[in-house]
Design a protein around this motif. Sequence first.
Motif, PDB file in Angstrom:
ATOM      1  N   GLN A 121       9.910   5.105   5.990  1.00 30.50           N
ATOM      2  CA  GLN A 121      11.538   5.214   5.816  1.00 30.50           C
ATOM      3  C   GLN A 121      12.156   4.614   7.071  1.00 30.50           C
ATOM      4  O   GLN A 121      11.461   4.436   8.233  1.00 30.50           O
ATOM      5  CB  GLN A 121      11.696   6.805   5.863  1.00 30.50           C
ATOM      6  N   PRO A 122      13.293   3.833   6.812  1.00 31.27           N
ATOM      7  CA  PRO A 122      13.952   3.252   7.916  1.00 31.27           C
ATOM      8  C   PRO A 122      14.168   4.218   9.098  1.00 31.27           C
ATOM      9  O   PRO A 122      14.709   5.309   8.727  1.00 31.27           O
ATOM     10  CB  PRO A 122      15.300   2.665   7.271  1.00 31.27           C
ATOM     11  N   ARG A 123      13.821   4.034  10.169  1.00 36.68           N
ATOM     12  CA  ARG A 123      13.879   5.027  11.163  1.00 36.68           C
ATOM     13  C   ARG A 123      15.567   5.255  11.431  1.00 36.68           C
ATOM     14  O   ARG A 123      15.731   6.400  11.741  1.00 36.68           O
ATOM     15  CB  ARG A 123      13.282   4.352  12.504  1.00 36.68           C
ATOM     16  N   SER A 124      16.502   4.491  11.664  1.00 35.72           N
ATOM     17  CA  SER A 124      17.529   4.875  11.813  1.00 35.72           C
ATOM     18  C   SER A 124      17.938   5.633  10.853  1.00 35.72           C
ATOM     19  O   SER A 124      19.000   6.524  11.106  1.00 35.72           O
ATOM     20  CB  SER A 124      18.595   3.514  11.668  1.00 35.72           C
TER      21      SER A 124
ATOM     22  N   TYR B 253      16.403  -1.862   6.401  1.00 32.65           N
ATOM     23  CA  TYR B 253      16.536  -1.769   8.028  1.00 32.65           C
ATOM     24  C   TYR B 253      17.792  -1.977   8.628  1.00 32.65           C
ATOM     25  O   TYR B 253      18.534  -2.970   8.246  1.00 32.65           O
ATOM     26  CB  TYR B 253      15.345  -2.691   8.729  1.00 32.65           C
TER      27      TYR B 253
ATOM     28  N   ASP C  63      14.036   0.530  13.755  1.00 37.47           N
ATOM     29  CA  ASP C  63      13.493   0.472  12.298  1.00 37.47           C
ATOM     30  C   ASP C  63      12.221  -0.490  12.208  1.00 37.47           C
ATOM     31  O   ASP C  63      11.242  -0.575  11.497  1.00 37.47           O
ATOM     32  CB  ASP C  63      14.148  -0.131  11.396  1.00 37.47           C
TER      33      ASP C  63
ATOM     34  N   THR D 210       6.454   2.277  14.739  1.00 38.61           N
ATOM     35  CA  THR D 210       7.599   1.511  14.071  1.00 38.61           C
ATOM     36  C   THR D 210       7.053   0.393  13.189  1.00 38.61           C
ATOM     37  O   THR D 210       5.684   0.147  13.095  1.00 38.61           O
ATOM     38  CB  THR D 210       8.625   0.873  14.807  1.00 38.61           C
TER      39      THR D 210
END
Length: 286
Positions: free
Chosen positions: A26-29, A95, A231, A258
């Motif tokens: 999953q996109p970290r942001s 991202y 991301d 990441t």
Amino acid sequence: MEKLQRALEKARASRQGQTEAGPVTQPRSSALRAGHPAPVAPSGNADVWDSLPRMNVDLKTLAKNRIIAQDGVAEAGSYDLLRTRLRDEVQRKKYKRIAITSPAPNAGKSTTLTNLAFALGRLPFQRTMVFDLDLRRPAMHRLLGQQPASDLGQVITGQVPLQDNVQRYGANLAFGLNRGPVSQSSELLQSHQMETFLSETEQAYEPDLMLFDMPPFLVVDDALGFLRHIDGVILVVEAEHTPPSQIEKIEERLVGLTNLVGVVLNKCNFPEDGDRSKYGYSYGYS
């Protein structure tokens, strides 16, 4: 060169393995934002960008510092290619936050990022914000010939409003710069204030992409501590100088934290590249 090529192939295979295993899917942001109530987006986003102070650049200074991608000249073709491949990748994986680092000093990451930013800025439908988070040895203000009145440490801690630090180049590219080194950089980059700064910036300016210039990965822990906020990472390595063992070491440290978005092989001595392959600049850490 052959050893480095083998290391790059190994890194690529490792990334493919990560994708199949899905350690960071999953996109970290987005994941971080999901834990916070979404505030109401400000109206008139274009006005928010228009209100940012314009950054005037001296073309001779840019040329001296090997910043060439602002005008789309033929010599900037490699940065345009990097731009397009990055844009395709971040759109495909949704991202929003990408850090640029190198294993060690002198790989040319800040020069690469600055040129990449200008290449992105020539896309009229793309809004990009760039932040110099190499807080120990900031370089982007020098590359751009700017003398900021504040630094990002003051912005992140709330002492200075973001709009008083960020400068806009054209309609859709903005830079957050430093006037000099920022103390306690590692602690600042790992703080809750950092995530608040990132989230509020995204909510206010709605950039399509945020890029961050980070210190060399293996020199200090700043970049490592910042990984949970982003991301993915682009790694800039120096042809004929970066040992494959450094790439492997970074691969090991990134696993589960990441995504390695790509590896840029910089300073390649292609025959048609002429003098571009000969540049270098000093870089040191205390």
